[in-house]
Motif scaffolding. Structure first.
Motif, PDB file in Angstrom:
ATOM      1  N   TYR A  62       0.434  -0.910   0.367  1.00 17.56           N
ATOM      2  CA  TYR A  62       0.193   0.092   0.108  1.00 17.56           C
ATOM      3  C   TYR A  62       0.969   1.149  -0.097  1.00 17.56           C
ATOM      4  CZ  TYR A  62      -3.359   3.742   1.608  1.00 17.56           C
ATOM      5  OH  TYR A  62      -3.909   4.408   1.771  1.00 17.56           O
ATOM      6  N   ILE A  63       1.742   1.261   1.015  1.00 18.12           N
ATOM      7  CA  ILE A  63       2.774   2.193   1.125  1.00 18.12           C
ATOM      8  C   ILE A  63       3.520   2.480  -0.918  1.00 18.12           C
ATOM      9  CG2 ILE A  63       5.169   3.393   1.923  1.00 18.12           C
ATOM     10  CD1 ILE A  63       4.012   2.318   4.643  1.00 18.12           C
ATOM     11  N   GLY A  64       3.617   1.577  -1.576  1.00 17.73           N
ATOM     12  CA  GLY A  64       4.480   1.427  -2.306  1.00 17.73           C
ATOM     13  C   GLY A  64       3.141   1.798  -3.703  1.00 17.73           C
ATOM     14  N   ARG A  65       2.208   1.892  -2.844  1.00 15.72           N
ATOM     15  CA  ARG A  65       1.081   2.777  -4.264  1.00 15.72           C
ATOM     16  C   ARG A  65       1.149   3.738  -4.242  1.00 15.72           C
ATOM     17  NH1 ARG A  65       0.902  -0.134  -8.607  1.00 15.72           N
ATOM     18  NH2 ARG A  65      -1.121  -0.098  -9.240  1.00 15.72           N
ATOM     19  N   VAL A  66       1.346   4.455  -2.637  1.00 16.39           N
ATOM     20  CA  VAL A  66       0.514   5.578  -2.741  1.00 16.39           C
ATOM     21  C   VAL A  66       1.409   6.617  -2.887  1.00 16.39           C
ATOM     22  CG1 VAL A  66       0.011   6.485  -0.047  1.00 16.39           C
ATOM     23  CG2 VAL A  66      -1.298   4.631  -0.715  1.00 16.39           C
ATOM     24  N   MET A  67       2.819   6.120  -2.259  1.00 17.36           N
ATOM     25  CA  MET A  67       4.109   7.274  -2.748  1.00 17.36           C
ATOM     26  C   MET A  67       4.097   7.214  -4.494  1.00 17.36           C
ATOM     27  SD  MET A  67       7.191   6.145  -0.048  1.00 17.36           S
ATOM     28  CE  MET A  67       7.262   7.464   0.604  1.00 17.36           C
ATOM     29  N   PRO A  68       4.918   8.869  -4.560  1.00 14.50           N
ATOM     30  CA  PRO A  68       5.248   8.555  -6.091  1.00 14.50           C
ATOM     31  C   PRO A  68       6.780   8.116  -6.506  1.00 14.50           C
ATOM     32  CG  PRO A  68       5.466  10.596  -4.867  1.00 14.50           C
ATOM     33  CD  PRO A  68       4.549   9.747  -3.733  1.00 14.50           C
ATOM     34  N   GLY A  69       6.073   7.482  -7.455  1.00  9.20           N
ATOM     35  CA  GLY A  69       7.719   6.794  -8.053  1.00  9.20           C
ATOM     36  C   GLY A  69       8.238   5.397  -7.109  1.00  9.20           C
ATOM     37  N   ASN A  70       9.714   5.097  -7.587  1.00 11.74           N
ATOM     38  CA  ASN A  70       9.554   4.061  -6.815  1.00 11.74           C
ATOM     39  C   ASN A  70      10.339   4.362  -5.958  1.00 11.74           C
ATOM     40  OD1 ASN A  70      10.839   1.444  -6.826  1.00 11.74           O
ATOM     41  ND2 ASN A  70      11.995   1.286  -9.012  1.00 11.74           N
ATOM     42  N   LEU A  71      10.111   3.591  -5.017  1.00 12.17           N
ATOM     43  CA  LEU A  71      10.551   3.696  -3.471  1.00 12.17           C
ATOM     44  C   LEU A  71      11.979   2.987  -3.129  1.00 12.17           C
ATOM     45  CD1 LEU A  71      10.672   4.448  -0.363  1.00 12.17           C
ATOM     46  CD2 LEU A  71       9.585   2.825  -0.160  1.00 12.17           C
ATOM     47  N   TRP A  72      12.072   2.019  -3.357  1.00 11.64           N
ATOM     48  CA  TRP A  72      13.953   1.463  -3.596  1.00 11.64           C
ATOM     49  C   TRP A  72      14.547   2.094  -4.926  1.00 11.64           C
ATOM     50  CZ3 TRP A  72      14.931  -1.954  -0.436  1.00 11.64           C
ATOM     51  CH2 TRP A  72      14.172  -2.793   0.244  1.00 11.64           C
ATOM     52  N   LYS A  73      13.986   2.114  -5.368  1.00  9.75           N
ATOM     53  CA  LYS A  73      14.753   3.132  -7.054  1.00  9.75           C
ATOM     54  C   LYS A  73      16.032   4.742  -6.033  1.00  9.75           C
ATOM     55  CE  LYS A  73      14.688   5.267 -10.923  1.00  9.75           C
ATOM     56  NZ  LYS A  73      14.119   5.780 -12.565  1.00  9.75           N
ATOM     57  N   GLN A  74      14.559   5.640  -5.192  1.00 10.89           N
ATOM     58  CA  GLN A  74      14.842   6.809  -4.760  1.00 10.89           C
ATOM     59  C   GLN A  74      16.203   6.106  -3.838  1.00 10.89           C
ATOM     60  OE1 GLN A  74      13.703   9.825  -5.000  1.00 10.89           O
ATOM     61  NE2 GLN A  74      13.021   8.797  -6.972  1.00 10.89           N
ATOM     62  N   ALA A  75      16.170   5.173  -2.725  1.00 14.78           N
ATOM     63  CA  ALA A  75      16.626   5.138  -1.976  1.00 14.78           C
ATOM     64  C   ALA A  75      17.928   4.352  -2.159  1.00 14.78           C
ATOM     65  CB  ALA A  75      15.959   4.073  -0.866  1.00 14.78           C
ATOM     66  N   LEU A  76      17.678   4.203  -3.009  1.00 16.58           N
ATOM     67  CA  LEU A  76      19.215   2.874  -3.671  1.00 16.58           C
ATOM     68  C   LEU A  76      19.605   4.029  -4.664  1.00 16.58           C
ATOM     69  CD1 LEU A  76      18.551  -0.539  -3.491  1.00 16.58           C
ATOM     70  CD2 LEU A  76      19.489   1.199  -1.355  1.00 16.58           C
ATOM     71  N   ALA A  77      19.468   4.087  -5.940  1.00 15.79           N
ATOM     72  CA  ALA A  77      20.059   4.562  -7.451  1.00 15.79           C
ATOM     73  C   ALA A  77      20.101   5.937  -7.043  1.00 15.79           C
ATOM     74  CB  ALA A  77      19.287   4.337  -8.383  1.00 15.79           C
ATOM     75  N   GLU A  78      19.417   6.936  -6.650  1.00 14.10           N
ATOM     76  CA  GLU A  78      18.812   8.247  -5.847  1.00 14.10           C
ATOM     77  C   GLU A  78      19.576   8.383  -4.887  1.00 14.10           C
ATOM     78  OE1 GLU A  78      15.348  10.021  -7.669  1.00 14.10           O
ATOM     79  OE2 GLU A  78      15.713   8.708  -9.751  1.00 14.10           O
ATOM     80  N   LYS A  79      20.258   8.201  -4.129  1.00  6.04           N
ATOM     81  CA  LYS A  79      20.285   8.632  -2.418  1.00  6.04           C
ATOM     82  C   LYS A  79      19.356   9.491  -2.133  1.00  6.04           C
ATOM     83  CE  LYS A  79      24.947   6.690  -3.483  1.00  6.04           C
ATOM     84  NZ  LYS A  79      24.759   5.247  -3.643  1.00  6.04           N
ATOM     85  N   ASN A  80      18.532   9.712  -1.794  1.00  7.98           N
ATOM     86  CA  ASN A  80      17.198  10.081  -1.373  1.00  7.98           C
ATOM     87  C   ASN A  80      17.138   8.989   0.312  1.00  7.98           C
ATOM     88  OD1 ASN A  80      14.792  11.071  -0.224  1.00  7.98           O
ATOM     89  ND2 ASN A  80      14.174  10.679  -2.763  1.00  7.98           N
TER      90      ASN A  80
END
Length: 67
Positions: free
Chosen positions: A26-44
């Motif tokens: 549910y959190i993955g669907r509600v949040m915009p973008g890809n959570l894993w990509k944001q955290a790992l690739a884009e260093k968010n």
């Protein structure tokens, strides 16, 4: 540990992980973008903090089932 308490722990663990997976989905669907990509690739950092909270939640579920 008796068979009944072991069965109770396994059932509690399964229900907890299932509820956790539904919440993560549910959190993955509600949040915009890809959570894993944001955290790992884009260093968010904010996405990494959310993932850390999710990991802690899963750890608490497993610890409660084992305890």
């Amino acid at each position: 540990m008796t068979a009944t308490s072991l069965l109770n722990a396994i059932v509690f663990l399964a229900i907890g992980i299932l509820a956790f997976g539904v919440a993560l989905f549910y959190i993955g669907r509600v949040m915009p973008g890809n959570l894993w990509k944001q955290a790992l690739a884009e260093k968010n950092l904010a996405a990494a903090v959310i993932l850390a909270g999710i990991a802690l939640g899963l750890g608490w579920i497993i610890a409660a089932a084992v305890h």
